[in-house]
Design an enzyme around this catalytic site. Structure first.
Site, PDB file in Angstrom:
ATOM      1  N   HIS A 162       0.843  -1.213   0.045  1.00  0.00           N
ATOM      2  CA  HIS A 162       0.193  -0.006   0.090  1.00  0.00           C
ATOM      3  C   HIS A 162       0.926   1.449   0.155  1.00  0.00           C
ATOM      4  O   HIS A 162       0.431   2.454  -0.304  1.00  0.00           O
ATOM      5  CB  HIS A 162      -1.160  -0.148   1.081  1.00  0.00           C
ATOM      6  N   ASP A 370       2.648   9.847  -0.816  1.00  0.00           N
ATOM      7  CA  ASP A 370       1.656   8.791  -0.235  1.00  0.00           C
ATOM      8  C   ASP A 370       1.388   8.091  -1.349  1.00  0.00           C
ATOM      9  O   ASP A 370       1.489   8.121  -2.300  1.00  0.00           O
ATOM     10  CB  ASP A 370       0.385   9.695  -0.336  1.00  0.00           C
TER      11      ASP A 370
HETATM   12  P1  ADP Z   1      -3.212   6.389   5.246  1.00  0.00           P
HETATM   13  O1  ADP Z   1      -3.388   5.087   4.365  1.00  0.00           O
HETATM   14  O2  ADP Z   1      -1.911   6.860   5.431  1.00  0.00           O
HETATM   15  O3  ADP Z   1      -3.772   6.090   6.724  1.00  0.00           O
HETATM   16  P2  ADP Z   1      -5.206   7.561   3.553  1.00  0.00           P
HETATM   17  O4  ADP Z   1      -5.781   8.577   3.113  1.00  0.00           O
HETATM   18  O5  ADP Z   1      -5.068   6.334   2.341  1.00  0.00           O
HETATM   19  O6  ADP Z   1      -4.131   7.461   4.489  1.00  0.00           O
HETATM   20  O7  ADP Z   1      -6.445   6.562   4.479  1.00  0.00           O
HETATM   21  C1  ADP Z   1      -6.768   7.126   5.478  1.00  0.00           C
HETATM   22  C2  ADP Z   1      -8.165   6.435   6.032  1.00  0.00           C
HETATM   23  O8  ADP Z   1      -8.513   6.551   7.400  1.00  0.00           O
HETATM   24  C3  ADP Z   1      -9.280   7.073   5.360  1.00  0.00           C
HETATM   25  O9  ADP Z   1     -10.351   5.995   4.860  1.00  0.00           O
HETATM   26  C4  ADP Z   1      -9.887   7.987   6.290  1.00  0.00           C
HETATM   27  O10 ADP Z   1     -11.311   8.224   6.093  1.00  0.00           O
HETATM   28  C5  ADP Z   1      -9.747   7.278   7.561  1.00  0.00           C
HETATM   29  N1  ADP Z   1      -9.544   8.483   8.666  1.00  0.00           N
HETATM   30  C6  ADP Z   1      -8.681   9.380   8.524  1.00  0.00           C
HETATM   31  N2  ADP Z   1      -8.816  10.134   9.751  1.00  0.00           N
HETATM   32  C7  ADP Z   1      -9.948   9.672  10.212  1.00  0.00           C
HETATM   33  C8  ADP Z   1     -10.619  10.009  11.538  1.00  0.00           C
HETATM   34  N3  ADP Z   1     -10.177  11.001  12.348  1.00  0.00           N
HETATM   35  N4  ADP Z   1     -11.831   9.481  11.896  1.00  0.00           N
HETATM   36  C9  ADP Z   1     -12.028   8.122  11.046  1.00  0.00           C
HETATM   37  N5  ADP Z   1     -11.347   7.652  10.139  1.00  0.00           N
HETATM   38  C10 ADP Z   1     -10.354   8.481   9.638  1.00  0.00           C
HETATM   39  C1  G6P Z   2      -1.149   3.124   6.148  1.00  0.00           C
HETATM   40  C2  G6P Z   2      -0.396   1.854   5.959  1.00  0.00           C
HETATM   41  C3  G6P Z   2      -1.136   0.633   6.764  1.00  0.00           C
HETATM   42  C4  G6P Z   2      -1.639   1.261   8.083  1.00  0.00           C
HETATM   43  C5  G6P Z   2      -2.262   2.230   8.182  1.00  0.00           C
HETATM   44  C6  G6P Z   2      -2.384   2.788   9.634  1.00  0.00           C
HETATM   45  O1  G6P Z   2      -2.470   3.049   5.681  1.00  0.00           O
HETATM   46  O2  G6P Z   2      -0.224   1.424   4.528  1.00  0.00           O
HETATM   47  O3  G6P Z   2      -0.471  -0.643   6.496  1.00  0.00           O
HETATM   48  O4  G6P Z   2      -2.388   0.227   8.609  1.00  0.00           O
HETATM   49  O5  G6P Z   2      -1.444   3.446   7.464  1.00  0.00           O
HETATM   50  O6  G6P Z   2      -1.232   2.885  10.300  1.00  0.00           O
HETATM   51  P1  G6P Z   2      -1.122   1.860  11.887  1.00  0.00           P
HETATM   52  O7  G6P Z   2      -0.007   2.019  11.902  1.00  0.00           O
HETATM   53  O8  G6P Z   2      -1.918   2.559  12.696  1.00  0.00           O
HETATM   54  O9  G6P Z   2      -1.444   0.515  11.252  1.00  0.00           O
END
Ligand code: ADP
Ligand code: G6P
Length: 500
Positions: A162, A370
């Site tokens: 990812h 990202d």
């Molecule tokens: P990452 O993979 O780095 O976490 P993404 O933007 O791909 O970043 O995914 C983040 C996910 O987490 C999204 O589906 C978003 O809706 C969810 N998310 C982010 N902030 C919150 C929050 N405060 N409460 C609930 N869900 C959240």
């Molecule tokens: C990104 C990574 C995931 C991870 C998520 C949240 O989406 O690609 O593998 O699960 O961030 O991070 P955390 O450390 O809370 O699992």
């Protein structure tokens, strides 16, 4: 333990333990892109998810979640510190994101990474049915495909990253680079978010392991490992339906009132992570306030930043800096009852997120790097009214698929400021045209298209794909990136978007 024909293996389970207001322990969906992508897909599928439940100590027994069996893998304090916080999140994560923070190397971390990967491989071998399909996810578990193949050569094994996969110059810094590559090559199919990442991987395999590799195939012993790009997506229809609900629209109107009915609302939603460009964005906003190009009376910024990886030093430092800066900006530019920035660190449920998306005139998604960024896609899916301008970093994987966004280079402060102003003052007809095009793209290339594309490639001829993608009648065509943008803002030459 009952065996499953599909096993998903990810460091994190889709649920986290949390404490309810009455003090009871309850389980809730964990935030983060990986869970957001896979959770809706597996619902009501007889699958098993092997992962960590978020604490230390013995693995808890967990209920099935929407028909998916949860198999938890325990981590003790040392594993948490050296595997999760160490090798995964202080070595690989920063290295894979252009080393925007310095990756750290410790031999003890590598030992923990091997040990935990072995534990995940054994737990998976235990639950996968003969000849079943196993789909291993992300950078925490790069050794699992190789370890699992040694235990269970009968399985079809997929691996999907990812995060971005870095260019050879960066990956070559890893002391255990050969072992990491060999681990991934235990899979039958290695998937990345971007074609450039698959290219980087093929180059590294040739250089480090001296194996014959193209950007599509690698010959390993007597096997062929296929590689390719499969940009991950969201459940577009679900987010659109949620955003269209009358109670969500009403909640959005209430939120706008609560924000003081400003002319414009800018929203950002991030995990608190140094890859997300939060500090750069705050600086740009603060300079716009200082120059009077934006006023607090007219425009508010809502920054949602849910804490993440809180014991890792770089994350603690980031949070302190962000909170100091938010305090400074509010102190300097806010008025009584009118803060310049509404700063929220709570996790929200999906309906509240949808309401926030609907209230945002400008959605600022400006990571420094990202793998994909699902928040950008969720925003587009939620704008069923075709309103709202998406300001998107060129360095997010999503930029390759959403060229109609207002694209910016977040390293270029002046470009970022201009991008914000352009999005704030955009012609509504232009905004609507861009949003329509992006929404149409995401309806074709949703989470089922992603899974269909990946799993049909992994499970050639198997029945799995039609089961998983059944709401739209089976396998969907592969997702292909769209042509480059016409809308890069400022800074002259568009930045390289070519890394994973
Ligand atoms: P990452 O993979 O780095 O976490 P993404 O933007 O791909 O970043 O995914 C983040 C996910 O987490 C999204 O589906 C978003 O809706 C969810 N998310 C982010 N902030 C919150 C929050 N405060 N409460 C609930 N869900 C959240
Ligand atoms: C990104 C990574 C995931 C991870 C998520 C949240 O989406 O690609 O593998 O699960 O961030 O991070 P955390 O450390 O809370 O699992």
């Amino acid at each position: 333990m009952r065996q499953s024909s599909l096993v998903v293996v990810a460091n994190r389970l889709p649920i986290d333990d949390s404490v309810a207001p009455d003090g009871a322990c309850e389980w809730r969906r964990s935030p983060g892109g990986l869970v957001s992508a896979l959770h809706p897909l597996l619902r009501h599928t007889p699958a098993t998810w092997v992962g960590w439940a978020g604490g230390t100590g013995p693995a808890p027994a967990l209920p099935d979640v929407d028909g998916v069996r949860m198999r938890s893998v325990p981590l003790d304090q040392d594993d948490l510190r050296d595997h999760y916080e160490g090798f995964a999140n202080a070595t690989l994560w920063p290295l894979y994101h252009d080393a925007v923070e310095q990756p750290q190397h410790h031999r003890r971390w590598w030992e923990a990474y091997q040990r935990v990967n072995q534990r995940f491989a054994e737990a998976t071998a235990d639950v996968a049915e003969p000849g079943g399909v196993v789909w291993v996810q992300d950078y925490h578990l790069q050794l699992v495909p190789g370890l699992l193949r040694a235990l269970r050569p009968d399985l079809r094994i997929g691996f999907f990253l990812h995060a971005p996969f870095p260019p050879p110059e960066l990956f070559m810094q890893l002391p255990r680079r050969a072992e990491l590559l060999r681990g991934m090559l235990g899979a039958d199919l290695v998937g990345f978010q971007r074609a450039q990442a698959a290219h980087n991987f093929a180059q590294l395999v040739t250089r480090v392991l001296e194996l014959p590799a193209t950007d599509r195939r690698i010959a390993v012993d007597d096997r062929v490992v296929r590689i390719g790009a499969f940009p991950v997506s969201i459940d577009t229809a679900e987010m659109a339906a949620l955003a269209a609900r009358p109670d969500v629209a009403a909640r959005a109107r209430r939120l706008r009132q609560d924000l003081g009915n400003p002319r414009k609302v800018i929203l950002s939603v991030d995990r608190m992570d140094y890859t997300k460009g939060i500090e750069q964005r705050l600086k740009a906003y603060s300079e716009l306030l200082a120059s009077g190009q934006v006023t607090v009376r007219d425009t508010v910024l809502v920054q949602v930043a849910v804490p993440s990886r809180e014991r890792v030093g770089q994350y603690q430092i980031l949070r302190e800096r962000v909170e100091r800066e938010v305090g400074r900006i509010n102190g300097e530019f806010g008025r009584v009852g009118e803060p310049a920035i509404h700063y929220l660190t709570q996790p929200f449920d999906r309906a509240e997120l949808a309401a926030l998306y609907r209230v945002a005139d400008v959605m600022a998604v400006t990571p420094l790097r990202d793998g994909m960024n699902l928040v950008a896609k969720e925003y587009v899916a939620a704008r069923v009214d075709d309103e709202g301008a998406l300001l998107l970093s060129e360095f997010a994987g999503a930029a390759a698929e959403l060229p109609e966004a207002y694209l910016v280079n977040p390293h270029d402060l002046e470009g970022l400021k201009l991008g914000l102003l352009t999005a704030l003052h955009a012609d509504p007809a232009d905004v609507a045209e861009r949003m329509r095009a992006m929404r149409a793209h995401l309806h074709r290339h949703d989470i089922r298209a992603w899974a269909g594309s990946y799993l049909s490639s992994l499970d050639e001829g198997g029945a799995l794909v039609s089961r998983l993608t059944s709401t739209d009648g089976g396998a969907t065509p592969p997702v292909v990136p769209r042509p480059p943008s016409r809308s890069t803002i400022a800074g002259g030459t568009p930045a390289r978007t070519g890394r994973g």
